[in-house]
Motif scaffolding. Structure first.
Motif, short mmCIF file in Angstrom:
data_model
loop_
_atom_site.label_atom_id
_atom_site.label_comp_id
_atom_site.label_asym_id
_atom_site.label_seq_id
_atom_site.Cartn_x
_atom_site.Cartn_y
_atom_site.Cartn_z
N LEU A 1 3.91 -1.05 -5.30
CA LEU A 1 3.50 -2.33 -4.73
C LEU A 1 4.15 -3.44 -5.54
O LEU A 1 3.95 -3.51 -6.76
CB LEU A 1 1.98 -2.43 -4.78
N VAL B 1 1.69 -9.38 -1.23
CA VAL B 1 2.53 -8.19 -1.23
C VAL B 1 3.94 -8.61 -0.82
O VAL B 1 4.14 -9.14 0.28
CB VAL B 1 1.99 -7.12 -0.26
N VAL C 1 6.06 -2.96 -0.16
CA VAL C 1 5.21 -1.80 -0.36
C VAL C 1 6.01 -0.58 0.09
O VAL C 1 6.62 -0.58 1.15
CB VAL C 1 3.86 -1.92 0.39
#
Length: 189
Positions: A52, A8, A11
């Motif tokens: 995301l 990630v 986010v």
């Protein structure tokens, strides 16, 4: 298809998938959010969406959107993510589709991100364990844990022992994976 093993990079939450960077909301602002009480959906008829941004080790990035869910509230930057990408060519010049994505090291176990459950979740996790992807992710998680511990030590050296003035937004404990956080990955071995 091919596995897309990534992390990630960012986010956030948006009201529209076309929203630009200045129209993004921090996920922390949605503490206590529930799909049942989505205020945006009750006002305009469209729910909040999770955005995301992912990147693999070669720097190839991907941005995905899905309906916001309370299940996503613990997703953080740096967490490991795996999904399956589909293409009509063996070289993956152009993507044809992607599955839901599994955030493996989310607190409390894996979190599945996506609007539809394309994958058989148990079989997918079992397959990750059988083909060695889970092992490599466990190594990455432990390497990250060492990195965060080194970062914490450097931070402690930076501050005077008598001065506890640290940035209130930074909690080094959030960055350290506890044994139970990686338990699911260890079970995949």
């Amino acid at each position: 298809g091919a596995y897309y093993v990534s992390r990630v990079e960012d986010v956030c939450v948006v009201d529209d998938v076309l929203a630009v960077e200045g129209e993004e909301y921090d996920l922390e602002e949605f503490e206590g959010y529930s799909m049942e009480k989505d205020e945006l959906e009750s006002v305009v008829g469209s729910p909040w969406k999770l955005r995301l941004r992912l990147a693999d080790e070669e720097g190839r990035g991907m941005q995905i959107h899905c309906r916001m869910s309370e299940d996503y509230l613990d997703i953080r930057k740096g967490m490991n993510v795996v999904g399956i990408l589909l293409s009509t060519s063996r070289e993956f010049v152009k993507l044809a589709a992607m599955t839901d994505f599994c955030v493996l090291d989310a607190v409390g176990g894996p979190v599945w991100v996506g609007d539809y459950p394309y994958l058989d979740k148990d079989k997918f996790l079992r397959t990750l364990g059988e083909n060695g992807i889970a092992d490599s992710l466990v190594d990455i998680i432990y390497d990250d844990n060492d990195y965060y511990e080194e970062e914490e030590e450097e931070e402690e050296e930076f501050y005077d022992d008598d001065d506890d003035s640290r940035d209130d937004d930074y909690d080094s404990d959030d960055n350290n994976l506890e044994e139970e956080d990686t338990g699911m990955l260890q079970k995949l071995k």
